[in-house]
Design an enzyme around this catalytic site. Structure first.
Site, PDB file in Angstrom:
ATOM      1  N   LYS A   1       0.869  -1.186   0.000  1.00 54.34           N
ATOM      2  CA  LYS A   1       0.000   0.000   0.000  1.00 54.34           C
ATOM      3  C   LYS A   1       0.904   1.233   0.000  1.00 54.34           C
ATOM      4  O   LYS A   1       1.941   1.251   0.678  1.00 54.34           O
ATOM      5  CB  LYS A   1      -0.871  -0.020   1.270  1.00 54.34           C
ATOM      6  CG  LYS A   1      -1.865   1.127   1.363  1.00 54.34           C
ATOM      7  CD  LYS A   1      -2.731   0.990   2.620  1.00 54.34           C
ATOM      8  CE  LYS A   1      -3.803   2.069   2.702  1.00 54.34           C
ATOM      9  NZ  LYS A   1      -4.643   1.936   3.917  1.00 54.34           N
TER      10      LYS A   1
ATOM     11  N   SER B   1      -9.605   2.016   3.018  1.00 57.07           N
ATOM     12  CA  SER B   1      -8.728   2.745   2.128  1.00 57.07           C
ATOM     13  C   SER B   1      -7.732   1.856   1.381  1.00 57.07           C
ATOM     14  O   SER B   1      -7.150   2.316   0.401  1.00 57.07           O
ATOM     15  CB  SER B   1      -7.953   3.796   2.931  1.00 57.07           C
ATOM     16  OG  SER B   1      -7.127   3.169   3.884  1.00 57.07           O
TER      17      SER B   1
ATOM     18  N   SER C   1      -9.730  -0.375   7.267  1.00 54.92           N
ATOM     19  CA  SER C   1      -9.187  -0.332   5.903  1.00 54.92           C
ATOM     20  C   SER C   1      -8.505  -1.588   5.386  1.00 54.92           C
ATOM     21  O   SER C   1      -8.147  -1.637   4.218  1.00 54.92           O
ATOM     22  CB  SER C   1      -8.221   0.834   5.769  1.00 54.92           C
ATOM     23  OG  SER C   1      -8.959   2.007   5.608  1.00 54.92           O
TER      24      SER C   1
HETATM   25  N1  GLN Z   1     -13.049   4.474   6.549  1.00 55.45           N
HETATM   26  C1  GLN Z   1     -12.337   4.913   7.693  1.00 55.45           C
HETATM   27  C2  GLN Z   1     -11.877   6.330   7.485  1.00 55.45           C
HETATM   28  O1  GLN Z   1     -12.188   6.887   6.511  1.00 55.45           O
HETATM   29  C3  GLN Z   1     -11.194   4.002   7.980  1.00 55.45           C
HETATM   30  C4  GLN Z   1     -10.016   4.234   7.115  1.00 55.45           C
HETATM   31  C5  GLN Z   1      -8.828   3.417   7.533  1.00 55.45           C
HETATM   32  O2  GLN Z   1      -8.952   2.416   8.225  1.00 55.45           O
HETATM   33  N2  GLN Z   1      -7.655   3.872   7.110  1.00 55.45           N
HETATM   34  O3  GLN Z   1     -11.229   6.904   8.301  1.00 55.45           O
END
Ligand code: GLN
Length: 486
Positions: free
Chosen positions: A77, A152, A176
């Site tokens: 990532k 994400s 995420s």
């Molecule tokens: N969807 C959550 C956010 O927007 C989690 C994102 C994540 O785990 N990086 O913060």
């Protein structure tokens, strides 16, 4: 079987027995990444770098080195910094940025023999649930390319689901790893907060961020997690003083009598019927395998959304203050003075969601609001963690849905960030408590889109989670299904 259909475990065995070479394997996956470029999973590849790492792996194999992942290709990532590839965090702010060092997770995997295929698309600074917040381009779900892959770590999930990499790394702050794994029909694990070093992970919300692997099977996740975890006291002050473990050792233990807690709050109105049926069927499968279902309660589940969306932006607003156009990243071309340079730099290079979070975070931390928002949120966070401890008195693991629906259509949530936030309801409680969590493929919902079962464990019980997931995968074949055309 073609190379890209092999699991990490199978591929590692063929590499070590010299049935295939690391160079041949790397070439195969690079060609696939190119052929399926339109999915948008990769942000950077570099054939020269990858092949030279692969050649080095082949030399280690020839010399009799038995490192567990020798020659296995993976992609990271783009939140992990890497010396040999640009590191952008999905943001224009870091476009073209080169780190002078590798993240600890990246260097640990490299030491175990992993060859890097490239860097993967993600929501900007890991803020999002659909990957549509990437500053570069969205990622498409290979099961239906008109849909989002989740976020994400969307690029990480798609690369595995579409067989563009046997496994990838992701990060999970509020879901995420688990949510994109669920939406793309693959397996992912977020370990206990602190088990994997955050050094070199571009920070979003430091008290929540954790690294973990995404792969096709729980067995692969166990192999990869064993290489990724371990204390890093000199470089990550929140890294846990818990020794690295071989998570593959306890796979295949019987789950006869395992008590699986089913939180009633995870099965309320918000859960769509198609996801509910897949989860029910998965729980029934666990009963067949000898587990016992116990109803438990996580009474503050709903509060996890406001609490998370106060704490995560608060930490983000502080973490992102380093992007000021001075030390690294984008700098505005024209400005009147220093303040104007800061303002223009940040206005030009941060996307809408990032700006929204910085504003929310700054607000909840400001004098006069701190007590009302931030402090309250911290108190409820503690209560959420306590609720889990109550539940774990009655059960060994907790199971439920990862997300209320299957993957939605690209653009469906339009300009409504709240729609994204609400969809995080089942992953946020575990994140706020710092617990390990997994998503495993457990069926299909509306429009034949994959559904993931979430498993949550108490602190440092990753091996229990991975074993329960592995047992499920021994008895089902959802993890073997793949999207048509890949
Ligand atoms: N969807 C959550 C956010 O927007 C989690 C994102 C994540 O785990 N990086 O913060």
């Amino acid at each position: 079987m073609t190379l890209h259909d092999l699991t990490v475990a199978e591929l590692a065995a063929k590499l070590s027995s010299k049935e295939v070479s690391a160079v041949e394997t790397a070439r195969h996956f690079l060609a696939r990444a190119k052929a399926h470029e339109s999915l948008g999973a990769y942000l950077a590849t570099n054939e020269d770098v990858t092949l030279s790492q692969a050649r080095a792996a082949d030399e280690r194999i020839a010399a009799g080195d038995k490192a567990a992942l020798l020659g296995v290709p993976m992609a990271h990532k783009d939140i992990f910094v890497t010396q040999d590839f640009p590191s952008t965090a999905g943001s224009k702010m870091l476009e073209g940025y080169r780190s002078p060092f590798d993240a600890t997770v990246v260097s640990k995997l490299a030491a175990a023999g992993v060859v890097t295929l490239g860097k993967l698309n993600c929501d900007e600074f890991a803020m999002g649930s659909s990957n549509e917040n990437s500053a570069f381009h969205p990622v498409k779900n290979p099961w239906d390319t008109s849909r989002i892959p989740g976020g994400s770590s969307g690029g990480s999930a798609v690369a595995v689901a579409a067989r563009l990499a046997p496994a990838t790394t992701g990060t999970d702050t509020g879901g995420s790893i688990r949510q994109p794994a669920s939406f793309c029909g693959i397996t992912g694990i977020k370990p206990t907060y602190g088990r994997a070093s955050r050094y070199g992970m571009i920070a979003f919300a430091s008290s929540l961020d954790q690294a973990g692997p995404l792969a096709r099977t729980a067995e692969d996740c166990a192999l990869l997690l064993s290489a990724m975890c371990g204390p890093d006291p000199d470089r990550d002050s929140t890294s846990l003083d818990v020794p690295a473990e071989d998570f593959t050792k306890s796979l295949n233990e019987s789950i006869e009598g395992l008590r699986i807690g089913v939180p009633k709050e995870f099965f309320g109105e918000g859960l769509s019927n198609d996801v509910r049926s897949a989860i029910d069927a998965a729980l029934a499968q666990y009963v067949k395998l000898g587990a016992k279902l116990v109803e438990v309660s996580l009474p503050r589940t709903e509060l996890a959304i406001p609490v998370y969306y106060i704490i995560a932006p608060a930490e983000a607003s502080s973490n992102l203050s380093r992007f000021d156009g001075v030390k690294f990243g984008h700098r505005a071309k024209q400005y009147a003075d220093l303040l104007d340079m800061y303002r223009k730099t940040r206005a030009e290079a941060f996307g809408d969601e990032v700006k929204r979070r910085i504003m929310i975070g700054t607000y909840v931390l400001s004098h006069g609001y701190y007590d009302a928002y931030y402090l309250q949120a911290q108190k409820i966070r503690r209560m959420i963690a306590d609720d889990f401890q109550q539940a774990f008195k009655q059960c060994d693991l907790i199971a439920g849905p990862v997300a209320p629906t299957v993957a939605w259509k690209l653009g469906e949530h339009g300009n409504d960030p709240l729609a994204d936030y609400l969809a995080d309801i089942f992953t946020l409680p575990g994140s706020l408590a710092g617990l390990p969590g997994m998503s495993i493929p457990c069926g299909f919902g509306a429009d034949h889109m994959p559904v993931g079962l979430q498993l949550l464990g108490n602190y440092c019980t990753e091996s229990k989670l991975l074993n329960a997931a592995h047992r499920f995968q021994q008895a089902t074949d959802f993890h073997l299904r793949k999207p048509e055309g890949f």
